[in-house]
Design an enzyme around this catalytic site. Structure first.
Site, short mmCIF file in Angstrom:
data_model
loop_
_atom_site.label_atom_id
_atom_site.label_comp_id
_atom_site.label_asym_id
_atom_site.label_seq_id
_atom_site.Cartn_x
_atom_site.Cartn_y
_atom_site.Cartn_z
N ASP A 519 0.83 -1.20 0.00
CA ASP A 519 0.00 0.00 0.00
C ASP A 519 0.87 1.25 0.00
O ASP A 519 1.95 1.27 0.57
CB ASP A 519 -0.88 0.04 1.27
N ASP A 521 1.11 3.77 1.79
CA ASP A 521 0.95 4.50 3.06
C ASP A 521 2.08 4.12 4.01
O ASP A 521 3.00 3.40 3.63
CB ASP A 521 -0.43 4.22 3.68
N ASP A 523 2.24 2.18 6.67
CA ASP A 523 2.38 0.74 6.92
C ASP A 523 2.99 0.03 5.72
O ASP A 523 3.85 -0.83 5.86
CB ASP A 523 1.01 0.12 7.21
#
Ligand code: 0RA
Length: 658
Positions: A519, A521, A523
């Site tokens: 992803d 982002d 994380d």
């Protein structure tokens, strides 16, 4: 990431040199025709290589004992200036060439150190091509020499002198200043210098050449407080200080690194080592200031000397009396951080990347130096000696457990069925050169990727959540980890070659593109870092061969009616919004921020991130192994402070996620 595992866009400089193309080219024209042959590539690496080439000449002057300060400036427009306070390049008439020696140095290929046979010229960039190559690849270059009370100058365009060397003033200084502006025609991908990349190399040079002061100043842009970003690199402690820097966030076993310096069989050897409480081996080696990432005879000599000396000591002191297991060479290097630097007059470089030292005479010299000085150290420091030997014994015991775990992974690889992990959705094609493996965060994104892919050549392996942090785990834990086992078996690689019990055997590697897809982002980038850390520590060869990539999913979808655009940056997004707004009524433009791969359907994922025709892949490469080691141990280690600082400086998503 700002660490020196750099991501470079693929497809740069694909010039190939077939025999038909080879023609005799004279002088600097040859360099401009085939720049990659001289500086490696014309991307980021080649661009920075120009600076290293010029700095190396000043380092030579410093190593000859005539210079102690080298100042590097990045100037507006990405021009570079390198000044030293050495003797100055000779400006007199070169008898054979019948023109100024300076002009010869600047315009004749390989003319570098020919004037001064006494100088022990041992530095020099990886390619050692000389400053004339930099000149050939610069749209404008200017050399200023301070010598004999005068200031001499000559300017060049694409390597061609614009006038004869002339006197432009008087000065009581001595030294050389090289100014150059890389030619954007040659460096078509980018001419933008990265401060951190240059800083890492200058820091490394300061450690490798103690006593010299190197500075770097970025005059392209002022900071908010009106100053320019600038650093000074200077080391009195040399490699001992280098080891401390590398181990900055690790816990040392003995109070100070063991430092070895001397000349053996006419060969200058410098070496420092420290043990820490990690389980990884970090041995960095240099020949003539060049990082020998593939090792070679100097590293072999070091290992031999270390093993023999420690083993003899342990036996003599009775530490091994009750040992049931054999201690192997690896056990002496668990949790070891070491830097080896040798200076070799005529180095022979071998191997895949021409960074493996081949000179046989070096092995014995390093072995002897280590044996002598480490032997004395152990005798004189019984407390430290005991701690080291005990660590080695623990390593040997743990290794027995790790071997079992490793063999389990291995056995699964050779045993019946396909032996492939159940979660792997393999591709139809079996030619590794054509096949790609996507390592995808999470089962759901894995499912989308499986639907979206081209199953002919793209395989999908979903990884569940955060993989193990290998920086903190003992080796046997690593082979017991499910996701890591799946990566080993899915890739088809095993550990151990006839040469080296711990080297990666990639003869059965099933994919030549391994793409990490997470992803966009915080994380996701953490997971990418964890996977890269794993590759860096346990499958470094895959990175070195250029097989590891990171996918770039888009951050935004900007949409109005049927018209839409994917965007990877905020700038792109704003441009897209403007364009779509212009096309009709306002307010109807819709922006979707993709928080995860899961928000895209299979078709969107294919189009933006997986289709070779439209995607962007970033290739992982190790630009500066020592800096990479420092960064990974800091990012994945125990200390919070330095990690937070790094993340704040480099965070790409910090703004987006708040
Ligand atoms: C050869 C001879 C001499 C100086 C140099 C090379 C020299 C080269 C570079 C390149 C960058 N900075 C440099 N500084 C010095 C001097 C010989 C003499 O003075 O007798």
């Amino acid at each position: 990431m700002g660490c020196y595992l750099i991501m470079s866009e693929e497809n740069q400089d694909k010039s190939n040199y077939s025999a038909d193309n080879i023609q005799v080219l004279e002088g600097l024209e040859a360099v401009r025709k085939r720049p990659s042959m001289y500086i490696g590539d014309t991307g980021m690496k080649g661009l920075h290589h120009l600076v290293y080439e010029v700095v190396d000449n000043s380092i030579d002057e410093a190593m000859a004992g005539y210079c102690d300060t080298i100042n590097v400036f990045i100037l507006p427009g990405n021009a570079i200036s390198v000044s030293d306070n050495g003797r100055g390049i000779p400006t007199g008439i070169h008898t054979k060439e019948k023109r100024s020696a300076l002009e010869v140095v600047m315009t004749v290929l390989h003319a570098g150190g020919k004037f001064d046979k006494d100088t022990y010229k041992v530095s020099g960039g990886l390619h050692g091509v000389g400053v004339s190559c930099v000149n050939a690849l610069s749209i404008h270059m200017k050399t200023t020499v301070y010598r004999e009370g005068k200031i001499f100058q000559q300017e060049y365009e694409k390597g061609k002198p614009q006038y004869d060397v002339k006197v432009v003033g008087e000065s009581d200084k001595n030294g050389t200043t090289q100014y150059f502006q890389p030619d954007p025609e040659i460096f078509s991908l980018t001419t933008e210098y990265k401060y951190d990349t240059l800083a890492a190399r200058l820091r490394e040079l300061a450690f490798l050449n103690k006593g010299i002061t190197l500075t770097l100043t970025d005059e392209r842009e002022k900071n908010d407080d009106g100053t320019y970003t600038s650093d000074e690199f200077h080391s009195e402690g040399g490699l001992a200080e280098f080891v401390k820097y590398l181990d900055g966030t690790r816990t040392p076993l003995i109070p100070e690194p063991i430092y070895i310096e001397g000349t053996k069989q006419g060969l200058p050897v410098e070496l420092a080592l420290q043990y820490n409480d990690s389980y990884t081996e970090n041995v960095h080696s240099y020949v003539n200031n060049i990082n020998t990432i593939e090792g070679g005879t100097h590293v072999a000599g070091f290992r031999r000397g270390l093993t023999r000396t420690l083993k003899n000591y342990a036996e003599k002191e009775g530490f091994l009396k009750n040992m049931k297991i054999e201690i192997s060479g690896d056990d002496f290097r668990e949790g070891l951080t070491a830097v080896i630097s040798v200076k070799v007059a005529e180095p022979q470089f071998e191997g895949q990347t021409k960074t493996k030292l081949g000179n046989n005479e070096v092995m014995g010299a390093v072995d002897m130096a280590v044996g002598e000085i480490l032997g004395n150290y152990l005798e004189e420091h019984p407390r430290e000696a005991k701690m080291i030997v005990q660590k080695v014994i623990i390593a040997a015991t743990a290794r027995a457990a790790a071997r079992k775990a490793r063999e389990m992974v291995q056995r699964k690889n050779v045993m019946g069925g396909s032996g492939l992990p159940g979660k792997l959705s393999d591709c139809a094609n079996s030619d590794p050169a054509l096949c790609e493996l996507y390592l995808v965060e999470g089962d759901s994104a894995g499912g989308t990727a499986k639907q979206g892919r081209d199953r002919e050549f793209q395989a999908i392996l979903p990884l569940r959540g955060k993989i193990l942090n290998v920086e903190k785990a003992m080796e046997h834990k690593i082979y017991e980890n499910e996701e890591i086992k799946n990566m080993f078996t899915g890739l088809g690689v095993s550990i151990g070659t006839p040469d080296d019990a711990k080297a990666l055997n990639i003869s059965k590697l099933r994919y030549h593109k391994i793409v990490i897809m997470t992803d966009a982002d915080v994380d996701g980038s953490h997971i990418t870092t964890l996977i890269l850390t794993f590759f860096f520590r346990y499958m470094k060869e895959l990175i070195e061969y250029g097989y590891v990539y990171v996918a770039s999913p888009p951050l935004y979808l900007v949409k109005k009616g049927k018209d839409f655009e994917y965007c990877w940056t905020e700038e792109q997004r704003d441009v897209a919004v403007q364009r779509l707004k212009g096309a009709g009524k306002e307010d109807s433009v819709h922006i979707q921020r993709y928080k995860g791969l899961g928000e895209m359907n299979a078709e969107q994922l294919w189009e933006t991130t997986m289709n070779p025709a439209t995607r962007t892949l970033k290739r992982a490469s190790i630009e500066n192994a020592a800096e990479c080691d420092h960064t990974f141990s800091m990012l994945m280690g125990d200390e919070v402070g330095p990690r937070r600082e790094f993340i704040e400086k480099n965070a790409k998503y910090a703004k987006i996620d708040t």
